[in-house]
Design an enzyme around this catalytic site. Sequence first.
Site, PDB file in Angstrom:
ATOM      1  N   ARG A  27      -2.242  -2.061  -3.713  1.00 23.04           N
ATOM      2  CA  ARG A  27      -3.522  -1.381  -3.517  1.00 23.04           C
ATOM      3  C   ARG A  27      -3.537  -0.113  -4.375  1.00 23.04           C
ATOM      4  NH1 ARG A  27      -5.166   2.764   1.081  1.00 23.04           N
ATOM      5  NH2 ARG A  27      -7.347   2.954   0.514  1.00 23.04           N
ATOM      6  N   GLY A  30     -10.990   0.428  12.709  1.00 22.30           N
ATOM      7  CA  GLY A  30     -10.620   0.874  14.066  1.00 22.30           C
ATOM      8  C   GLY A  30     -11.788   1.110  15.004  1.00 22.30           C
ATOM      9  N   ILE A  31     -12.752   1.909  14.575  1.00 22.79           N
ATOM     10  CA  ILE A  31     -13.908   2.200  15.436  1.00 22.79           C
ATOM     11  C   ILE A  31     -14.860   1.001  15.476  1.00 22.79           C
ATOM     12  CG2 ILE A  31     -15.942   3.692  15.687  1.00 22.79           C
ATOM     13  CD1 ILE A  31     -14.272   5.950  14.341  1.00 22.79           C
ATOM     14  N   GLY A  32     -15.148   0.447  14.318  1.00 24.15           N
ATOM     15  CA  GLY A  32     -16.089  -0.679  14.243  1.00 24.15           C
ATOM     16  C   GLY A  32     -15.628  -1.877  15.058  1.00 24.15           C
ATOM     17  N   GLU A  33     -14.321  -2.101  15.094  1.00 19.94           N
ATOM     18  CA  GLU A  33     -13.806  -3.267  15.808  1.00 19.94           C
ATOM     19  C   GLU A  33     -13.641  -3.015  17.302  1.00 19.94           C
ATOM     20  OE1 GLU A  33     -10.170  -4.497  13.786  1.00 19.94           O
ATOM     21  OE2 GLU A  33     -11.185  -4.241  11.862  1.00 19.94           O
ATOM     22  N   ASN A  34     -13.457  -1.722  17.657  1.00 16.10           N
ATOM     23  CA  ASN A  34     -13.036  -1.440  19.038  1.00 16.10           C
ATOM     24  C   ASN A  34     -13.964  -0.591  19.889  1.00 16.10           C
ATOM     25  OD1 ASN A  34     -10.312  -2.678  18.956  1.00 16.10           O
ATOM     26  ND2 ASN A  34     -10.028  -1.192  17.319  1.00 16.10           N
ATOM     27  N   ASN A  83       0.871  -1.173   0.000  1.00 16.99           N
ATOM     28  CA  ASN A  83       0.000   0.000   0.000  1.00 16.99           C
ATOM     29  C   ASN A  83       0.913   1.230   0.000  1.00 16.99           C
ATOM     30  OD1 ASN A  83      -1.844   1.995   0.448  1.00 16.99           O
ATOM     31  ND2 ASN A  83      -2.739   1.078   2.293  1.00 16.99           N
ATOM     32  N   GLU A 105      -7.525  -6.253   4.425  1.00 14.36           N
ATOM     33  CA  GLU A 105      -7.413  -5.912   3.005  1.00 14.36           C
ATOM     34  C   GLU A 105      -6.195  -6.572   2.368  1.00 14.36           C
ATOM     35  OE1 GLU A 105      -8.206  -2.029   4.757  1.00 14.36           O
ATOM     36  OE2 GLU A 105      -8.773  -1.381   2.745  1.00 14.36           O
ATOM     37  N   LEU A 161     -15.768   1.464   9.767  1.00 17.63           N
ATOM     38  CA  LEU A 161     -15.695   2.696  10.549  1.00 17.63           C
ATOM     39  C   LEU A 161     -14.278   2.893  11.080  1.00 17.63           C
ATOM     40  CD1 LEU A 161     -19.011   2.231  12.647  1.00 17.63           C
ATOM     41  CD2 LEU A 161     -18.733   3.235  10.363  1.00 17.63           C
ATOM     42  N   ARG A 215     -13.435  14.281   7.954  1.00 20.14           N
ATOM     43  CA  ARG A 215     -14.252  14.606   6.769  1.00 20.14           C
ATOM     44  C   ARG A 215     -15.708  14.825   7.163  1.00 20.14           C
ATOM     45  NH1 ARG A 215     -12.282   9.563   3.344  1.00 20.14           N
ATOM     46  NH2 ARG A 215     -10.232   9.623   4.303  1.00 20.14           N
ATOM     47  N   ARG A 243     -11.001   7.581  20.493  1.00 17.68           N
ATOM     48  CA  ARG A 243     -10.601   7.325  21.888  1.00 17.68           C
ATOM     49  C   ARG A 243     -10.561   8.605  22.698  1.00 17.68           C
ATOM     50  NH1 ARG A 243      -5.882   3.620  19.588  1.00 17.68           N
ATOM     51  NH2 ARG A 243      -6.076   5.307  18.090  1.00 17.68           N
ATOM     52  N   HIS A 262     -12.990   1.825  -0.093  1.00 18.05           N
ATOM     53  CA  HIS A 262     -12.889   0.738   0.901  1.00 18.05           C
ATOM     54  C   HIS A 262     -13.441  -0.588   0.360  1.00 18.05           C
ATOM     55  CE1 HIS A 262     -13.293   3.909   4.362  1.00 18.05           C
ATOM     56  NE2 HIS A 262     -12.008   3.668   4.125  1.00 18.05           N
ATOM     57  N   GLY A 265     -11.410   7.158   8.105  1.00 17.83           N
ATOM     58  CA  GLY A 265     -12.339   7.257   6.980  1.00 17.83           C
ATOM     59  C   GLY A 265     -13.418   6.222   7.229  1.00 17.83           C
TER      60      GLY A 265
HETATM   61  P1  ADP Z   1      -7.730   4.527   9.176  1.00 11.73           P
HETATM   62  O1  ADP Z   1      -7.129   3.214   8.692  1.00 11.73           O
HETATM   63  O2  ADP Z   1      -8.885   5.015   8.363  1.00 11.73           O
HETATM   64  O3  ADP Z   1      -6.723   5.595   9.481  1.00 11.73           O
HETATM   65  P2  ADP Z   1      -8.460   2.965  11.519  1.00 11.73           P
HETATM   66  O4  ADP Z   1      -9.248   1.873  10.904  1.00 11.73           O
HETATM   67  O5  ADP Z   1      -7.108   2.649  12.054  1.00 11.73           O
HETATM   68  O6  ADP Z   1      -8.393   4.236  10.586  1.00 11.73           O
HETATM   69  O7  ADP Z   1      -9.357   3.574  12.711  1.00 11.73           O
HETATM   70  C1  ADP Z   1      -8.951   4.651  13.465  1.00 11.73           C
HETATM   71  C2  ADP Z   1     -10.056   4.994  14.466  1.00 11.73           C
HETATM   72  O8  ADP Z   1     -10.293   3.849  15.308  1.00 11.73           O
HETATM   73  C3  ADP Z   1      -9.715   6.151  15.377  1.00 11.73           C
HETATM   74  O9  ADP Z   1     -10.832   7.011  15.516  1.00 11.73           O
HETATM   75  C4  ADP Z   1      -9.442   5.460  16.696  1.00 11.73           C
HETATM   76  O10 ADP Z   1      -9.732   6.281  17.802  1.00 11.73           O
HETATM   77  C5  ADP Z   1     -10.398   4.295  16.647  1.00 11.73           C
HETATM   78  N1  ADP Z   1      -9.992   3.283  17.643  1.00 11.73           N
HETATM   79  C6  ADP Z   1      -8.885   2.519  17.634  1.00 11.73           C
HETATM   80  N2  ADP Z   1      -8.811   1.767  18.777  1.00 11.73           N
HETATM   81  C7  ADP Z   1      -9.898   2.096  19.520  1.00 11.73           C
HETATM   82  C8  ADP Z   1     -10.392   1.689  20.801  1.00 11.73           C
HETATM   83  N3  ADP Z   1      -9.742   0.807  21.546  1.00 11.73           N
HETATM   84  N4  ADP Z   1     -11.548   2.250  21.236  1.00 11.73           N
HETATM   85  C9  ADP Z   1     -12.207   3.158  20.488  1.00 11.73           C
HETATM   86  N5  ADP Z   1     -11.797   3.584  19.291  1.00 11.73           N
HETATM   87  C10 ADP Z   1     -10.663   3.073  18.797  1.00 11.73           C
END
Ligand code: ADP
Length: 397
Positions: A90, A330-334, A8, A383, A208, A240, A285, A179, A211
């Site tokens: 990519r 990041g957001i969707g998973e965490n 990438n 990905e 989520l 954005r 976070r 995506h 982006g």
């Molecule tokens: P990108 O690849 O688009 O830069 P990511 O998929 O890495 O983004 O996601 C980043 C987002 O995920 C950020 O807003 C970050 O705060 C959120 N994130 C990562 N870990 C956590 C967590 N443990 N709790 C809440 N949000 C999280």
Amino acid sequence: MSKTIAINAGSSSLKWKLYNMPEEEVLASGIVERIGLNDSIFTIKYNDGEKYNQVVDIDNHEVAVEMLLELLTELNIIEDFNEITGVGHRVVAGGEIFKDSALVTDEVIDQIESLSEFAPLHNPANATGIRVFKKILPHITSVAVFDTSFHQTMPKVNYLYSIPLEYYEKHNARKYGAHGTSHKYVAQRTAEILDKPIEELKIITCHLGNGASITAVDGGKSVDTSMGFTPLSGVTMGTRSGDIDPSLLPFLMEKERIETIDDMIYILNNESGLKGLSGISNDMRDLEDAEDSNERAELSLRIFEDRVRKYIGSYAATMNGVDAIVFTAGIGENALETRQNIIDGLTFLGASVDEEKNNVRGKERIISNDDSEVKVLIVPTDEEIMIARDVIKFSDQ
Ligand code: ADP
């Protein structure tokens, strides 16, 4: 056994992951940052937990790739760089040309460059990455994998904007989405986890991250997605704006003395979203930490949840139903509370989340209640493995 590398390439960075294929075993991964600037940073993770870090000046992508190949042998990750038989790149914008991944030829590289007006920051960098690998490893299988190609199945009804049709016919002005590789991966995994043929499922995938985009996947095909001509539209994102009324642009330009449309678009891309709303940060976070004591942080979180929820509702309407809602990135998973709040407002669809099952970060899992009519899942995205698989598909041909 063949070693395949997924790449990438950004304008000043190069992210990569090296696989043993078809076993899909990750041998190493890493990133080179600040290419072309001083103090470039080389990071490699390998051997299940070992880490290599070096700060060194790297003038361009070619030097970065040469260094990478040398380091892979020095660190005994591979014995010789001839072991690498395939590379997948990519590419952000594939326009209407690339409905699938493509074997790299000179013509393909030219086409990727010709699509730069759709992704001015990304496509030129992606093309540079491809050229550099072609120069250094000319004989290996080289494949371009496009962020947009999964969405090429969208019907006209969903990809056309309600503007004079000539603009599409003359200039290809339409929705392309983004995506795509991530949405495709999580949709396919969801079908596997639910043990149902993907052809029979209506899935809404929510990528989520910083982006963010939502996709309606009907029978395994993308039928609509929230990002548009560029990745600026759709839900509220880290920096954005997502969807806004275009009439705001001239109004704000006049009131705020913003001189050019490029400056205005820059603000919508970089100073808006969670960052602009909260005034604190684009990072979820930070907002979660500030939520109890800061009204703007709280408001921005509620707006984010609302916009995602609205797209889910709208895509349930697009597909006339939904079997599964999937969270990734990041957001969707965490972000537990964000997931919970989004689904809590979707009981009318028959979706509900089990608080205990939802109490998890970064793990593949069904988090809906047993009696939830709509399954809700977390599927960490991957990905890179999709890129490596596409390389193998072309190598086998
Ligand atoms: P990108 O690849 O688009 O830069 P990511 O998929 O890495 O983004 O996601 C980043 C987002 O995920 C950020 O807003 C970050 O705060 C959120 N994130 C990562 N870990 C956590 C967590 N443990 N709790 C809440 N949000 C999280």
